[in-house]
Design a protein around this motif. Structure first.
Motif, PDB file in Angstrom:
ATOM      1  N   PRO A  76       0.896  -1.231   0.026  1.00 48.81           N
ATOM      2  CA  PRO A  76       0.064   0.022  -0.007  1.00 48.81           C
ATOM      3  C   PRO A  76       0.786   1.310  -0.056  1.00 48.81           C
ATOM      4  CG  PRO A  76      -0.109  -1.085   2.207  1.00 48.81           C
ATOM      5  CD  PRO A  76       0.723  -1.867   1.389  1.00 48.81           C
ATOM      6  N   THR A  77       0.581   2.165  -1.028  1.00 48.24           N
ATOM      7  CA  THR A  77       1.385   3.184  -1.237  1.00 48.24           C
ATOM      8  C   THR A  77       1.401   4.330  -0.340  1.00 48.24           C
ATOM      9  OG1 THR A  77       0.120   3.997  -2.700  1.00 48.24           O
ATOM     10  CG2 THR A  77       1.750   2.767  -3.614  1.00 48.24           C
ATOM     11  N   THR A  78      -0.055   4.821   0.238  1.00 49.92           N
ATOM     12  CA  THR A  78      -0.196   5.810   1.293  1.00 49.92           C
ATOM     13  C   THR A  78      -0.836   5.202   2.319  1.00 49.92           C
ATOM     14  OG1 THR A  78      -2.236   6.324  -0.092  1.00 49.92           O
ATOM     15  CG2 THR A  78      -0.131   7.607  -0.578  1.00 49.92           C
ATOM     16  N   PHE A  79      -0.734   4.059   2.776  1.00 45.54           N
ATOM     17  CA  PHE A  79      -1.276   3.420   4.041  1.00 45.54           C
ATOM     18  C   PHE A  79      -1.430   4.336   5.272  1.00 45.54           C
ATOM     19  CE2 PHE A  79      -1.203   1.059   7.841  1.00 45.54           C
ATOM     20  CZ  PHE A  79      -2.243   0.093   7.727  1.00 45.54           C
ATOM     21  N   ASN A  80      -2.606   4.506   5.711  1.00 48.13           N
ATOM     22  CA  ASN A  80      -3.103   5.374   6.987  1.00 48.13           C
ATOM     23  C   ASN A  80      -4.252   4.680   7.610  1.00 48.13           C
ATOM     24  OD1 ASN A  80      -3.359   7.308   8.770  1.00 48.13           O
ATOM     25  ND2 ASN A  80      -3.644   8.883   7.079  1.00 48.13           N
ATOM     26  N   VAL A  81      -4.097   3.692   8.496  1.00 44.37           N
ATOM     27  CA  VAL A  81      -4.971   3.303   9.090  1.00 44.37           C
ATOM     28  C   VAL A  81      -5.939   4.149  10.087  1.00 44.37           C
ATOM     29  CG1 VAL A  81      -3.689   2.645  11.099  1.00 44.37           C
ATOM     30  CG2 VAL A  81      -5.842   1.074  10.313  1.00 44.37           C
ATOM     31  N   SER A  82      -5.133   5.374  10.560  1.00 41.19           N
ATOM     32  CA  SER A  82      -5.971   6.147  11.322  1.00 41.19           C
ATOM     33  C   SER A  82      -6.990   6.950  10.569  1.00 41.19           C
ATOM     34  CB  SER A  82      -4.981   7.610  11.645  1.00 41.19           C
ATOM     35  OG  SER A  82      -3.888   6.936  12.665  1.00 41.19           O
ATOM     36  N   GLN A  83      -6.939   7.022   9.176  1.00 44.57           N
ATOM     37  CA  GLN A  83      -7.960   7.499   8.601  1.00 44.57           C
ATOM     38  C   GLN A  83      -9.195   6.567   8.398  1.00 44.57           C
ATOM     39  OE1 GLN A  83      -8.709   5.964   4.908  1.00 44.57           O
ATOM     40  NE2 GLN A  83      -9.737   7.995   3.885  1.00 44.57           N
ATOM     41  N   TRP A  84      -9.078   5.389   8.567  1.00 39.25           N
ATOM     42  CA  TRP A  84      -9.854   4.276   8.625  1.00 39.25           C
ATOM     43  C   TRP A  84     -10.877   4.446   9.810  1.00 39.25           C
ATOM     44  CZ3 TRP A  84      -7.207  -1.112   7.770  1.00 39.25           C
ATOM     45  CH2 TRP A  84      -6.322  -1.046   6.617  1.00 39.25           C
ATOM     46  N   VAL A  85      -9.977   4.467  11.115  1.00 40.44           N
ATOM     47  CA  VAL A  85     -10.327   4.547  12.135  1.00 40.44           C
ATOM     48  C   VAL A  85     -11.378   5.745  12.502  1.00 40.44           C
ATOM     49  CG1 VAL A  85      -9.984   4.246  14.780  1.00 40.44           C
ATOM     50  CG2 VAL A  85      -8.874   2.863  13.140  1.00 40.44           C
ATOM     51  N   ASP A  86     -10.755   6.755  12.196  1.00 40.20           N
ATOM     52  CA  ASP A  86     -11.178   8.203  12.274  1.00 40.20           C
ATOM     53  C   ASP A  86     -12.534   8.192  11.466  1.00 40.20           C
ATOM     54  OD1 ASP A  86      -9.108   9.237  13.875  1.00 40.20           O
ATOM     55  OD2 ASP A  86      -8.335  10.194  11.963  1.00 40.20           O
ATOM     56  N   MET A  87     -12.613   7.667  10.274  1.00 38.30           N
ATOM     57  CA  MET A  87     -13.916   7.860   9.603  1.00 38.30           C
ATOM     58  C   MET A  87     -15.055   6.913  10.222  1.00 38.30           C
ATOM     59  SD  MET A  87     -15.826   5.358   7.499  1.00 38.30           S
ATOM     60  CE  MET A  87     -14.354   4.109   7.238  1.00 38.30           C
ATOM     61  N   ALA A  88     -14.590   5.753  10.884  1.00 34.90           N
ATOM     62  CA  ALA A  88     -15.728   4.858  11.544  1.00 34.90           C
ATOM     63  C   ALA A  88     -16.094   5.576  12.943  1.00 34.90           C
ATOM     64  CB  ALA A  88     -14.892   3.677  11.932  1.00 34.90           C
ATOM     65  N   SER A 117       3.681 -13.392   5.201  1.00 31.82           N
ATOM     66  CA  SER A 117       3.114 -12.270   5.855  1.00 31.82           C
ATOM     67  C   SER A 117       3.845 -11.044   5.507  1.00 31.82           C
ATOM     68  CB  SER A 117       3.827 -12.372   7.334  1.00 31.82           C
ATOM     69  OG  SER A 117       4.789 -12.124   7.565  1.00 31.82           O
ATOM     70  N   VAL A 118       3.584  -9.932   6.228  1.00 26.19           N
ATOM     71  CA  VAL A 118       4.142  -8.470   6.006  1.00 26.19           C
ATOM     72  C   VAL A 118       5.559  -8.553   6.211  1.00 26.19           C
ATOM     73  CG1 VAL A 118       1.828  -7.149   6.276  1.00 26.19           C
ATOM     74  CG2 VAL A 118       3.498  -7.733   8.160  1.00 26.19           C
ATOM     75  N   ARG A 119       6.172  -9.383   6.786  1.00 28.58           N
ATOM     76  CA  ARG A 119       7.451  -9.498   6.845  1.00 28.58           C
ATOM     77  C   ARG A 119       8.343  -9.572   5.756  1.00 28.58           C
ATOM     78  NH1 ARG A 119      10.249 -10.708  11.937  1.00 28.58           N
ATOM     79  NH2 ARG A 119       8.278 -11.941  12.620  1.00 28.58           N
ATOM     80  N   ARG A 120       7.604 -10.234   4.738  1.00 34.67           N
ATOM     81  CA  ARG A 120       8.349 -10.761   3.353  1.00 34.67           C
ATOM     82  C   ARG A 120       7.964  -9.694   2.255  1.00 34.67           C
ATOM     83  NH1 ARG A 120       9.773 -16.133   2.844  1.00 34.67           N
ATOM     84  NH2 ARG A 120      10.580 -15.317   0.678  1.00 34.67           N
ATOM     85  N   SER A 121       7.031  -8.580   2.653  1.00 37.58           N
ATOM     86  CA  SER A 121       6.499  -7.740   1.770  1.00 37.58           C
ATOM     87  C   SER A 121       7.513  -6.473   1.649  1.00 37.58           C
ATOM     88  CB  SER A 121       5.127  -7.373   2.071  1.00 37.58           C
ATOM     89  OG  SER A 121       5.338  -6.209   3.208  1.00 37.58           O
ATOM     90  N   PRO A 122       7.298  -5.810   0.537  1.00 32.34           N
ATOM     91  CA  PRO A 122       8.244  -4.537   0.419  1.00 32.34           C
ATOM     92  C   PRO A 122       7.715  -3.447   1.149  1.00 32.34           C
ATOM     93  CG  PRO A 122       6.899  -4.916  -1.502  1.00 32.34           C
ATOM     94  CD  PRO A 122       6.321  -6.142  -0.749  1.00 32.34           C
ATOM     95  N   TRP A 123       6.408  -3.335   1.820  1.00 29.48           N
ATOM     96  CA  TRP A 123       5.770  -2.586   2.713  1.00 29.48           C
ATOM     97  C   TRP A 123       6.537  -2.272   3.920  1.00 29.48           C
ATOM     98  CZ3 TRP A 123       2.566  -2.914   7.012  1.00 29.48           C
ATOM     99  CH2 TRP A 123       2.133  -1.859   7.543  1.00 29.48           C
ATOM    100  N   LYS A 124       7.323  -0.881   3.860  1.00 31.45           N
ATOM    101  CA  LYS A 124       8.017  -0.606   4.986  1.00 31.45           C
ATOM    102  C   LYS A 124       9.214  -1.323   5.092  1.00 31.45           C
ATOM    103  CE  LYS A 124       4.629   1.948   7.496  1.00 31.45           C
ATOM    104  NZ  LYS A 124       3.950   2.266   8.996  1.00 31.45           N
TER     105      LYS A 124
END
Length: 487
Positions: A76-88, A117-124
């Motif tokens: 995910p290029t602009t991942f922001n989970v706070s946006q999800w939670v704020d919206m909820a 898992s995310v450990r093997r992904s390029p994300w972060k």
């Protein structure tokens, strides 16, 4: 004579100085078993919960992954989970649930028991943890978190080996429930493909472990033990919907019990209330070519879920950038605004009843149903026959409405089995169960000064904690319909 007169004056003065004698308050009625636990009560009062389906399927444009996808796809290029939670939170959702692992087996946290898992992904750079960021965002916003961990794992090689896979699953369950703090709901999905490897899940072991790690958590599955599936994915509960059910009649993943799940059982010995899961889009995961449901569709789902003694679990899937799409956010705002518009005004200002336990000073007056206090309720006199009624009035004003609301104090058990609603002797609506909340959305707008709710049958004395008449301006049937006036 003088001494008697003096004592008489003294006693009179003493009596005037004492506070007036009051009768003891009437005791509440006995509960009708089964009744909900404290965590189940808290869950039911939420009414709305949000689901976030996010994972490998988001990036492969699929619903059920194969388990053979490369972790390199998750980025995910602009991942922001706070946006999800704020919206909820801004739309009054007090619990949000994340798919920590779906059927493809890809873990959104760096599990030490798999390389998928995310450990093997390029994300972060492989150093990210979606679950951790999700939990932290809910803590900052002051709402509760839940997690989904799919029993069906299409990547794990031990799947199909009974002991080995159950040990593997329990190990991941311990990671999720032991690493991130308090979790309010854990979701066990019974879905599995027709050609899936045969596998026996040790649900009793899993459930016992969950309760050991998180004592106040609610466990969701087809068979509870705390929350049950409603039997469909359309967000529709049965017109008759009991929270009680017999868990011995249920089996997780058994399609033959879907009708039973949908209706519940008035003779059920277990309190396992239903949760209605549905997605705001056609799919559970985000797809570029899909759009959110219309406001009218969402309101119809609300009336058929929350309005039928259920909690609505609404899925809002983040997109490939790691954000909730603007179209979904706009539709949620419209949905939230519509619910507030409909239910912010309760039209009745007066209420009468067939009787009330202990009389007007007994503490169980019919006036309790108009008080905004979930612990107050009306109790009829059990010596006044089998039919009990409450009458809602607008004083000297006419009430214009198309929604009827009835609620029971479910902490004392679900009781009402059949009722009818009349306007000046004319039948307006009828139903069976009520539970936490029953809503009737009428086909036409009604004008009336008095509306009577007659309870025809119940398990023990019927109790009503709230009732209301509301106007829904969004109901599509209003177009071309004339207002009905009842004198």
């Amino acid at each position: 004579m003088r001494s008697i007169s003096w004592w008489s004056c003294f006693l009179l003065a003493l009596l005037h100085a004492l506070p007036p004698l009051t009768l003891c308050k009437q005791t509440p009625p006995l509960p009708v078993l089964p009744i909900p636990s404290a965590s189940q009560l808290k869950w039911q009062r939420r009414e709305l919960i949000m689901f976030f389906h996010f994972g490998m399927n988001t990036f492969t444009n699929s619903e059920w992954g194969t388990g053979h996808e490369s972790p390199s796809l998750f980025n995910p290029t602009t991942f922001n989970v706070s946006q999800w939670v704020d919206m909820a939170a801004e739309n009054d959702f007090t619990l949000v649930i994340l798919t920590a692992k779906h059927h493809d087996g890809f873990c959104l946290w760096p599990s030490q028991y798999t390389d998928h898992s995310v450990r093997r992904s390029p994300w972060k750079g492989g150093g990210g943890d979606v679950v951790e960021e999700f939990i932290k965002a809910t803590r900052r916003r002051g709402i509760d978190a839940g997690l989904y961990l799919s029993p069906w794992d299409r990547h794990e090689k031990s799947y199909g080996l009974e002991v080995e896979y159950n040990e593997f699953y329990l190990a991941q369950l311990r990671e999720l429930l032991g690493r991130y703090g308090s979790i309010s709901e854990i979701w066990f999905d019974g879905a599995k493909g027709k050609n899936a490897t045969n596998m026996t899940y040790y649900f009793h072991d899993w459930f016992s472990t969950v309760k050991q790690l998180q004592g106040s958590i609610n466990i969701f599955s087809d068979a509870g033990p705390d929350v049950r599936w409603v039997g469909d994915e359309s967000g529709t509960a049965g017109a008759t919907c009991w929270s009680p059910i017999n868990r011995t009649s249920l089996k997780i993943g058994d399609a033959n019990v879907e009708n039973y799940l949908n209706k519940g059982d008035q003779r059920g010995t277990d309190w396992v209330p239903p949760e209605c899961d549905v997605s705001i889009r056609p799919g559970w995961f985000w797809h570029k070519d899909e759009n959110p449901k219309s406001l009218d569709q969402l309101l119809n789902i609300y009336y058929n879920s929350v309005g039928r003694n259920c909690v609505l679990l609404l899925n809002v899937p983040p997109n490939t950038s790691g954000l909730i799409s603007s179209t979904d956010i706009q539709r949620l705002k419209e949905f939230h605004r519509a619910i507030n518009t409909i239910f912010s005004i309760n039209l009745p200002t007066t209420v009468k009843a067939s009787s009330q336990k202990g009389g007007k000073d007994g503490g169980f007056s019919a006036n309790n149903i108009l008080i905004n206090d979930e612990w107050s309720y009306w109790v009829p006199d059990d010596k006044r026959g089998s039919q009990h009624w409450i009458e809602l009035g607008g004083g000297h004003d006419w009430m214009t409405f198309n929604v009827i609301r009835i609620q029971e104090p479910i902490w004392l058990g679900q009781r009402i089995k059949r009722y009818k609603v009349y306007v000046n002797g004319k039948l307006l609506a009828n139903g069976t169960t009520v539970g936490h909340k029953r809503l009737h959305r009428l086909e036409k707008v009604v004008q009336a000064q008095k509306v009577r709710i007659t309870i025809l049958n119940s398990r023990g004395l019927p109790l009503v904690s709230a009732a209301g008449l509301h106007f829904d301006p969004f109901w599509h049937s209003l177009q071309g319909n004339q207002t009905q006036t009842h004198n």
